[in-house]
Design an enzyme around this catalytic site. Structure first.
Site, PDB file in Angstrom:
ATOM      1  N   HIS A  63     -13.082   9.309   1.312  1.00 14.26           N
ATOM      2  CA  HIS A  63     -13.462   9.631   2.685  1.00 14.26           C
ATOM      3  C   HIS A  63     -13.934  11.087   2.737  1.00 14.26           C
ATOM      4  O   HIS A  63     -13.829  11.818   1.761  1.00 14.26           O
ATOM      5  CB  HIS A  63     -12.262   9.441   3.622  1.00 14.26           C
ATOM      6  CG  HIS A  63     -11.951   8.011   3.906  1.00 14.26           C
ATOM      7  ND1 HIS A  63     -10.783   7.407   3.510  1.00 14.26           N
ATOM      8  CD2 HIS A  63     -12.660   7.051   4.550  1.00 14.26           C
ATOM      9  CE1 HIS A  63     -10.785   6.133   3.903  1.00 14.26           C
ATOM     10  NE2 HIS A  63     -11.913   5.892   4.519  1.00 14.26           N
ATOM     11  N   THR A  83       1.821   3.167  -2.260  1.00 10.11           N
ATOM     12  CA  THR A  83       1.468   4.247  -3.194  1.00 10.11           C
ATOM     13  C   THR A  83       0.243   5.045  -2.724  1.00 10.11           C
ATOM     14  O   THR A  83      -0.183   5.965  -3.402  1.00 10.11           O
ATOM     15  CB  THR A  83       1.146   3.641  -4.582  1.00 10.11           C
ATOM     16  OG1 THR A  83       0.180   2.589  -4.389  1.00 10.11           O
ATOM     17  CG2 THR A  83       2.383   3.074  -5.251  1.00 10.11           C
ATOM     18  N   TYR A 108     -15.653  -4.479   5.835  1.00  9.59           N
ATOM     19  CA  TYR A 108     -14.316  -3.929   6.122  1.00  9.59           C
ATOM     20  C   TYR A 108     -13.931  -4.249   7.568  1.00  9.59           C
ATOM     21  O   TYR A 108     -12.800  -4.662   7.849  1.00  9.59           O
ATOM     22  CB  TYR A 108     -14.386  -2.422   5.881  1.00  9.59           C
ATOM     23  CG  TYR A 108     -13.147  -1.620   6.164  1.00  9.59           C
ATOM     24  CD1 TYR A 108     -12.107  -1.542   5.241  1.00  9.59           C
ATOM     25  CD2 TYR A 108     -13.036  -0.874   7.351  1.00  9.59           C
ATOM     26  CE1 TYR A 108     -10.987  -0.751   5.489  1.00  9.59           C
ATOM     27  CE2 TYR A 108     -11.920  -0.091   7.605  1.00  9.59           C
ATOM     28  CZ  TYR A 108     -10.901  -0.036   6.674  1.00  9.59           C
ATOM     29  OH  TYR A 108      -9.794   0.745   6.926  1.00  9.59           O
ATOM     30  N   LEU A 136      -2.353   6.978   0.447  1.00 10.32           N
ATOM     31  CA  LEU A 136      -2.277   8.145   1.338  1.00 10.32           C
ATOM     32  C   LEU A 136      -1.242   7.942   2.447  1.00 10.32           C
ATOM     33  O   LEU A 136      -0.335   8.766   2.637  1.00 10.32           O
ATOM     34  CB  LEU A 136      -3.682   8.370   1.943  1.00 10.32           C
ATOM     35  CG  LEU A 136      -3.819   9.253   3.161  1.00 10.32           C
ATOM     36  CD1 LEU A 136      -3.504  10.705   2.810  1.00 10.32           C
ATOM     37  CD2 LEU A 136      -5.236   9.168   3.735  1.00 10.32           C
ATOM     38  N   GLY A 151       0.835  -1.214   0.000  1.00  5.19           N
ATOM     39  CA  GLY A 151       0.000   0.000   0.000  1.00  5.19           C
ATOM     40  C   GLY A 151       0.860   1.250   0.000  1.00  5.19           C
ATOM     41  O   GLY A 151       0.437   2.319   0.427  1.00  5.19           O
TER      42      GLY A 151
HETATM   43  P1  NDP Z   1      -5.282   4.220  -0.052  1.00  7.38           P
HETATM   44  O1  NDP Z   1      -6.612   3.874  -0.655  1.00  7.38           O
HETATM   45  O2  NDP Z   1      -4.759   5.587  -0.220  1.00  7.38           O
HETATM   46  O3  NDP Z   1      -4.201   3.196  -0.590  1.00  7.38           O
HETATM   47  C1  NDP Z   1      -4.468   1.830  -0.651  1.00  7.38           C
HETATM   48  C2  NDP Z   1      -3.201   1.144  -1.042  1.00  7.38           C
HETATM   49  O4  NDP Z   1      -3.455  -0.257  -1.122  1.00  7.38           O
HETATM   50  C3  NDP Z   1      -2.657   1.575  -2.407  1.00  7.38           C
HETATM   51  O5  NDP Z   1      -1.261   1.635  -2.359  1.00  7.38           O
HETATM   52  C4  NDP Z   1      -3.118   0.449  -3.324  1.00  7.38           C
HETATM   53  O6  NDP Z   1      -2.277   0.289  -4.452  1.00  7.38           O
HETATM   54  C5  NDP Z   1      -2.990  -0.738  -2.381  1.00  7.38           C
HETATM   55  N1  NDP Z   1      -3.817  -1.866  -2.769  1.00  7.38           N
HETATM   56  C6  NDP Z   1      -5.172  -1.931  -2.802  1.00  7.38           C
HETATM   57  N2  NDP Z   1      -5.573  -3.143  -3.259  1.00  7.38           N
HETATM   58  C7  NDP Z   1      -4.433  -3.857  -3.506  1.00  7.38           C
HETATM   59  C8  NDP Z   1      -4.177  -5.165  -3.991  1.00  7.38           C
HETATM   60  N3  NDP Z   1      -5.173  -6.005  -4.310  1.00  7.38           N
HETATM   61  N4  NDP Z   1      -2.892  -5.537  -4.140  1.00  7.38           N
HETATM   62  C9  NDP Z   1      -1.878  -4.715  -3.832  1.00  7.38           C
HETATM   63  N5  NDP Z   1      -2.055  -3.473  -3.341  1.00  7.38           N
HETATM   64  C10 NDP Z   1      -3.321  -3.049  -3.197  1.00  7.38           C
HETATM   65  O7  NDP Z   1      -5.370   3.801   1.477  1.00  7.38           O
HETATM   66  P2  NDP Z   1      -4.836   4.558   2.769  1.00  7.38           P
HETATM   67  O8  NDP Z   1      -3.430   4.958   2.575  1.00  7.38           O
HETATM   68  O9  NDP Z   1      -5.875   5.550   3.136  1.00  7.38           O
HETATM   69  O10 NDP Z   1      -4.934   3.387   3.844  1.00  7.38           O
HETATM   70  C11 NDP Z   1      -3.783   2.647   4.244  1.00  7.38           C
HETATM   71  C12 NDP Z   1      -4.181   1.740   5.390  1.00  7.38           C
HETATM   72  O11 NDP Z   1      -4.684   2.529   6.467  1.00  7.38           O
HETATM   73  C13 NDP Z   1      -5.303   0.751   5.024  1.00  7.38           C
HETATM   74  O12 NDP Z   1      -5.012  -0.501   5.585  1.00  7.38           O
HETATM   75  C14 NDP Z   1      -6.538   1.359   5.662  1.00  7.38           C
HETATM   76  O13 NDP Z   1      -7.475   0.374   5.983  1.00  7.38           O
HETATM   77  C15 NDP Z   1      -5.955   2.031   6.880  1.00  7.38           C
HETATM   78  N6  NDP Z   1      -6.706   3.153   7.426  1.00  7.38           N
HETATM   79  C16 NDP Z   1      -7.007   4.232   6.623  1.00  7.38           C
HETATM   80  C17 NDP Z   1      -7.717   5.289   7.167  1.00  7.38           C
HETATM   81  C18 NDP Z   1      -8.069   6.492   6.345  1.00  7.38           C
HETATM   82  O14 NDP Z   1      -8.766   7.387   6.869  1.00  7.38           O
HETATM   83  N7  NDP Z   1      -7.630   6.609   5.098  1.00  7.38           N
HETATM   84  C19 NDP Z   1      -8.162   5.292   8.572  1.00  7.38           C
HETATM   85  C20 NDP Z   1      -7.727   4.142   9.323  1.00  7.38           C
HETATM   86  C21 NDP Z   1      -7.042   3.116   8.749  1.00  7.38           C
HETATM   87  P3  NDP Z   1      -2.469   1.181  -5.806  1.00  7.38           P
HETATM   88  O15 NDP Z   1      -2.770   2.579  -5.398  1.00  7.38           O
HETATM   89  O16 NDP Z   1      -1.156   1.050  -6.476  1.00  7.38           O
HETATM   90  O17 NDP Z   1      -3.623   0.576  -6.542  1.00  7.38           O
END
Ligand code: NDP
Length: 320
Positions: free
Chosen positions: A181, A12, A138, A14, A10
């Site tokens: 979000h 790439t 989720y 946020l 993940g």
């Molecule tokens: P983003 O949606 O910004 O990023 C998700 C990341 O997961 C991307 O890098 C994406 O890759 C990667 N990804 C998704 N599906 C796959 C897959 N099948 N295989 C490989 N990589 C995958 O998420 P956030 O940065 O917001 O969240 C990061 C973590 O924090 C998550 O676990 C989330 O549950 C948790 N979280 C987030 C919160 C929020 O408010 N945003 C709050 C609390 C927890 P690509 O972009 O290259 O497709």
């Protein structure tokens, strides 16, 4: 000196981009950091996950990859959120175990806690009742990470642990109106509303009553805490990474802060026919504060301004 190879799944997104930024000025000489996204491997697929681990041979993993979305995206896709995240998490944890990764830090969320609960929420309450019906897919997938971590510790003594952030915002967020979000969704909405003119007759429409309360952490503050957990926190039990309870803000305060950052000249209106989600989910960061009593978080308005400025400067390449 044994080098640590730290793989960030993940990487790439946020949170991943924020960790990358922090590491640019805080890397240690014995650490090699690798940030990967879905183009590098489909973590829903075990073979693809194994190939990724074979390629980089990580000793440590920060596991952020997940299907992530806002309230409305979750409400309509609970099964997809459950299945995709269960597959991703099992593939990453089991492949880490099979390849002798010594430490994994996975990511839960304060929104997976039981709906009916006493406040403030703490780390011991994750499994004490069903989650809010809007995001049960989720939530149960994320809760299983904690169950698996306990299993990897009990059966194999592995420190596979997890952190529980509150709502995150910052540069490199997802601004797509269907899946975002609340903060990036509102940033996009306000940007679009005034791009042809910031005039007094414009109405900035916020879904819901504006009353729900949330704790928001700036992605760069969270990133520093992730690095601390990776280096210093050595328990399989989860730890909440949140701003203080006194720093909780209403959605209405968020809208006003965004309006100030954009110097919006029009009116903010609320569509109270739209769902509000959980009224509040106040989390205690007492466990974190016991380790880091002097920790300071970026002021909310300052973090919002930086996030808005980033979006304005990167509109063309942002995830719209
Ligand atoms: P983003 O949606 O910004 O990023 C998700 C990341 O997961 C991307 O890098 C994406 O890759 C990667 N990804 C998704 N599906 C796959 C897959 N099948 N295989 C490989 N990589 C995958 O998420 P956030 O940065 O917001 O969240 C990061 C973590 O924090 C998550 O676990 C989330 O549950 C948790 N979280 C987030 C919160 C929020 O408010 N945003 C709050 C609390 C927890 P690509 O972009 O290259 O497709």
């Amino acid at each position: 000196m044994n080098e640590k190879i730290i793989l960030v799944t993940g990487g790439t997104g946020l949170v991943g981009c924020a960790i990358k930024k922090i590491i640019e000025s805080d890397a240690k000489s014995d650490e090699q950091w690798i940030f990967v996204g879905s183009k590098d491997a489909d973590l829903c697929n075990k073979q693809s996950t194994e190939a990724l681990f074979r390629k980089y041979k990580p000793t440590h993993v920060i596991h952020l990859a997940a299907m992530v979305g806002g309230l409305f995206h979750n409400m309509n896709h609970n099964l997809d959120f459950l299945r995709n995240n269960m597959h991703i998490n099992d593939n990453v944890l089991q492949t880490a175990h099979e390849t002798n990764v010594v430490k994994v830090v996975s990511c839960l969320s304060t929104c997976i806690f039981p709906d009916k609960i006493t406040y403030p929420i703490d780390e011991t309450m994750i499994h004490n009742g069903p989650p809010h019906p809007s995001n049960y897919g989720y939530s149960y997938a994320k809760r299983l990470i904690d169950v698996a971590n306990r299993g990897y510790f009990d059966q194999y003594g592995k420190i596979y642990t997890s952190v529980i952030p509150c709502n995150v915002f910052g540069p490199h967020d997802n601004y797509n109106p269907q899946t975002s979000h609340v903060i990036p969704g509102l940033i996009r909405k306000l940007y679009d509303l005034i791009k042809d003119g910031n005039t007094e007759d414009k109405e900035f429409k916020v879904l819901g009553t504006g009353k729900p309360l949330r704790q928001f952490i700036y992605s760069l503050d969270l990133a520093k805490l992730f690095v601390w957990v990776l280096r210093e926190y050595n328990s399989p039990d989860p730890i909440i990474l949140s701003v203080d309870e006194t720093q909780e803000v209403s959605i209405s305060q968020v809208a006003h802060s965004l309006a100030r950052a954009f110097e919006f000249k029009g009116r903010i209106v609320y569509d109270s026919t739209a769902a509000d989600g959980q009224y509040k989910k106040t989390a205690s960061n007492a466990k974190l504060r016991a380790y880091l009593p002097d920790l300071k978080f970026t002021e909310f308005d300052e973090a919002i301004k930086e996030s808005v400025d980033w979006y304005r400067n990167n509109y063309d390449t942002a995830r719209n």
